[in-house]
Each structure stands twice: as structure tokens, then as C-alpha cells.
Design a protein around this motif. Structure first.
Motif, PDB file in Angstrom:
ATOM      1  N   ASP A 195       0.869  -1.183   0.000  1.00 14.29           N
ATOM      2  CA  ASP A 195       0.000   0.000   0.000  1.00 14.29           C
ATOM      3  C   ASP A 195       0.901   1.227   0.000  1.00 14.29           C
ATOM      4  OD1 ASP A 195      -1.708   2.141   0.559  1.00 14.29           O
ATOM      5  OD2 ASP A 195      -2.988   0.945   1.873  1.00 14.29           O
ATOM      6  N   LEU A 196       1.148   1.771  -1.183  1.00 15.55           N
ATOM      7  CA  LEU A 196       2.097   2.871  -1.336  1.00 15.55           C
ATOM      8  C   LEU A 196       1.693   4.084  -0.502  1.00 15.55           C
ATOM      9  CD1 LEU A 196       3.607   4.014  -4.738  1.00 15.55           C
ATOM     10  CD2 LEU A 196       2.871   5.672  -3.043  1.00 15.55           C
ATOM     11  N   GLU A 197       0.428   4.484  -0.585  1.00 15.92           N
ATOM     12  CA  GLU A 197       0.000   5.686   0.133  1.00 15.92           C
ATOM     13  C   GLU A 197       0.124   5.515   1.642  1.00 15.92           C
ATOM     14  OE1 GLU A 197      -3.325   8.008  -0.879  1.00 15.92           O
ATOM     15  OE2 GLU A 197      -3.216   7.568  -3.020  1.00 15.92           O
ATOM     16  N   ARG A 198      -0.184   4.350   2.128  1.00 18.57           N
ATOM     17  CA  ARG A 198      -0.031   4.122   3.565  1.00 18.57           C
ATOM     18  C   ARG A 198       1.441   4.251   3.966  1.00 18.57           C
ATOM     19  NH1 ARG A 198      -2.022  -1.229   7.006  1.00 18.57           N
ATOM     20  NH2 ARG A 198      -0.995  -0.663   8.976  1.00 18.57           N
ATOM     21  N   GLY A 199       2.337   3.741   3.134  1.00 16.27           N
ATOM     22  CA  GLY A 199       3.759   3.862   3.415  1.00 16.27           C
ATOM     23  C   GLY A 199       4.219   5.307   3.450  1.00 16.27           C
ATOM     24  N   VAL A 200       3.738   6.103   2.496  1.00  9.79           N
ATOM     25  CA  VAL A 200       4.100   7.523   2.481  1.00  9.79           C
ATOM     26  C   VAL A 200       3.545   8.233   3.713  1.00  9.79           C
ATOM     27  CG1 VAL A 200       3.831   9.716   1.245  1.00  9.79           C
ATOM     28  CG2 VAL A 200       4.268   7.607  -0.044  1.00  9.79           C
ATOM     29  N   ARG A 201       2.304   7.941   4.067  1.00 10.16           N
ATOM     30  CA  ARG A 201       1.698   8.585   5.231  1.00 10.16           C
ATOM     31  C   ARG A 201       2.441   8.224   6.524  1.00 10.16           C
ATOM     32  NH1 ARG A 201      -3.094  11.053   3.962  1.00 10.16           N
ATOM     33  NH2 ARG A 201      -4.029  10.433   1.971  1.00 10.16           N
ATOM     34  N   GLU A 202       2.956   7.016   6.598  1.00 10.77           N
ATOM     35  CA  GLU A 202       3.742   6.625   7.761  1.00 10.77           C
ATOM     36  C   GLU A 202       5.033   7.437   7.840  1.00 10.77           C
ATOM     37  OE1 GLU A 202       3.558   3.806  10.575  1.00 10.77           O
ATOM     38  OE2 GLU A 202       1.992   5.284  10.201  1.00 10.77           O
ATOM     39  N   MET A 203       5.676   7.658   6.688  1.00 12.42           N
ATOM     40  CA  MET A 203       6.886   8.482   6.677  1.00 12.42           C
ATOM     41  C   MET A 203       6.565   9.911   7.098  1.00 12.42           C
ATOM     42  SD  MET A 203       8.697   7.026   3.198  1.00 12.42           S
ATOM     43  CE  MET A 203      10.192   8.005   3.362  1.00 12.42           C
ATOM     44  N   VAL A 204       5.441  10.432   6.595  1.00 13.51           N
ATOM     45  CA  VAL A 204       5.018  11.787   6.980  1.00 13.51           C
ATOM     46  C   VAL A 204       4.787  11.854   8.488  1.00 13.51           C
ATOM     47  CG1 VAL A 204       3.235  13.550   6.714  1.00 13.51           C
ATOM     48  CG2 VAL A 204       3.998  12.239   4.718  1.00 13.51           C
ATOM     49  N   ARG A 205       4.168  10.842   9.020  1.00 14.82           N
ATOM     50  CA  ARG A 205       3.848  10.822  10.462  1.00 14.82           C
ATOM     51  C   ARG A 205       5.092  10.937  11.332  1.00 14.82           C
ATOM     52  NH1 ARG A 205       3.996   7.142  14.392  1.00 14.82           N
ATOM     53  NH2 ARG A 205       4.492   5.387  13.015  1.00 14.82           N
TER      54      ARG A 205
END
Length: 241
Positions: free
Chosen positions: A135-145
Motif C-alpha cells: 500500500d504505497l500511500e499508507r507507506g508515504v503517510r507513515e513516513m510523513v507521520r
């Protein structure tokens, strides 16, 4: 993409476990030695500075983690996270004689659920990793977090060149020669066919920049490298109001 009846996470983990020993050699061969310069550019883009605390997601053999460590210096700290135990084993070998090994912490973990508190780092990088996530978007959101407000999230990965002629030659090379090189040099032609197939399915750099924006990053943009064969995509976590 055929995962041989397995879910993507399991397939990817097994694939990278199988190619860990020859991964760095193959990267150098496939990129004609340009990969080191690309990593340096990613470190510049994430705005790493001496004393900073950085995280490198999907760190693999820790080549990008090492570039970060060289910039943040002995007063800084780099955490490299990957879910492939064999890649982390190779990373430990790579760092064994490095003067920066004391400031690099390697952890096994899942990019879909990062084991870090909110706002923990001064910047986050991921090198050739987002296309492997289920899940690419979930991975990006985790990095943002996990980065602090005002800090950068940076991806370095394969991209999609658009120049006529060059574009066709690139995909021919990637589809035919790279798996052959993987078979000859690493004994893993099928694994390197996956690298081609995952690059085909990965969003183009323009779309990935839009995904970064959708995940809450501002000033999202991309930087083409090597004629668009590789791209850096980045964005900044908004500052608190």
C-alpha cells in the motif's frame, strides 16, 4: 504481476532475501555506477545537516543510510529500517568497517506500520522501496507521520523516461538485459524480472508527486535523473500553525 500465489509482502521479502548478497554489485552494474551520485542527491534533497536525526525506510544494504550518516556526522543519528533479514545482514557487513557504524542503527520492521513515535525525525528517505510496498500511500503517510513538522520526505526510485527513442531503449534494456544480468551475476533472473515488473507498475514521477501531496506534503515535486530513468520525489511536512 505474478506473485506465485503469495501476497506481495511475502513475495517481496523472499525476493530480497534471495538477492541480498549480490544486491550492491547488481545496483552498480545496472546503473553503470551512477547510483552513488543519485543517493548523494537524495541526501541533499532531504536537507540533511550535521547533528540531525534521520530515518531511512526500506534501507536494504544501508548504502543510503551511510550517505546520510556521512552528512549528519558523529553528533547525528541514522535509523535504517527494512523487513528483509538478509538485506539487513548485508547492511551489517557493509557497516562493519565504516567509521560511521556507531551512529547508524539497523532495525527490522514494517514500513506499513513504522515502530516510531510521531514527529521523531528531522527527515525521512526511501531508496527503491516504495514500489515494493503493498500500500504505497499508507507507506508515504507513515513516513510523513514520523518526521517533524517542516521536514522533508524523499523517495529515490525508478521512474519513467519520456524522450522518444531513449524511452523504448530503456525499457528494452530493463526488460531483457537486466534479468539476464541478474541470472548471470546473481543467479536470480526471476528476481530481477520482478524489479522490471514492479518498475512498470510503479507510478510515474509526476503521479508520485501528486500522491505525496495527497498524503499531506507541501511543495511536492520531482527531480529527474539520468534522463528520467530515475527520479527523486519529495515533499515537506507542513509546519504546525
Amino acid at each position: 504481476m505474478d506473485f506465485s500465489g503469495k501476497d506481495k509482502a511475502t513475495y517481496v521479502q523472499e525476493t530480497f532475501n534471495s538477492i541480498a548478497k549480490r544486491y550492491d554489485l547488481m545496483n552498480s552494474l545496472m546503473s553503470f555506477g551512477l547510483d552513488k551520485g543519485w543517493r548523494r542527491k537524495a541526501v541533499q534533497t532531504v536537507e540533511a545537516k550535521p547533528g540531525m536525526k534521520m530515518v531511512d525506510i526500506c534501507c536494504g544494504t544501508a548504502q543510503l543510510s551511510l550517505e546520510l550518516a556521512m552528512t549528519v556526522g558523529e553528533q547525528g543519528h541514522v535509523t535504517g529500517l527494512d523487513f528483509s533479514e538478509n538485506m539487513l545482514g548485508k547492511a551489517k557487513e557493509n557497516l562493519a568497517t565504516s567509521p560511521y557504524r556507531a551512529i547508524i542503527e539497523l532495525r527490522q520492521g514494517d514500513a506499513m506500520n513504522l515502530p516510531f513515535a510521531d514527529n521523531s525525525f528531522d527527515g525521512a528517505t526511501v531508496g527503491w522501496g516504495l514500489r515494493n510496498l503493498p500500500d504505497l500511500e499508507r507507506g508515504v503517510r507513515e513516513m510523513v507521520r514520523v518526521v517533524k513538522p517542516g521536514c522533508m520526505v524523499v523517495s529515490l526510485d525508478m521512474a519513467k523516461p519520456t524522450m522518444p527513442g531513449f524511452k523504448q531503449g530503456y525499457w528494452l534494456y530493463f526488460n531483457k538485459l537486466v534479468p539476464l544480468m541478474g541470472k548471470i551475476w546473481a543467479g536470480k533472473g526471476k528476481a530481477y524480472q520482478y524489479l522490471h515488473d514492479s518498475a512498470v507498475e510503479f507510478p510515474a514521477q509526476q503521479e508520485l508527486a501528486r500522491i505525496f501531496a495527497r498524503c499531506g506534503l507541501t511543495d511536492s515535486r520531482y527531480i529527474d535523473l539520468a534522463g528520467g530513468v530515475v527520479a527523486i520525489v519529495c515533499g515537506r511536512k507542513p509546519k504546525n500553525n
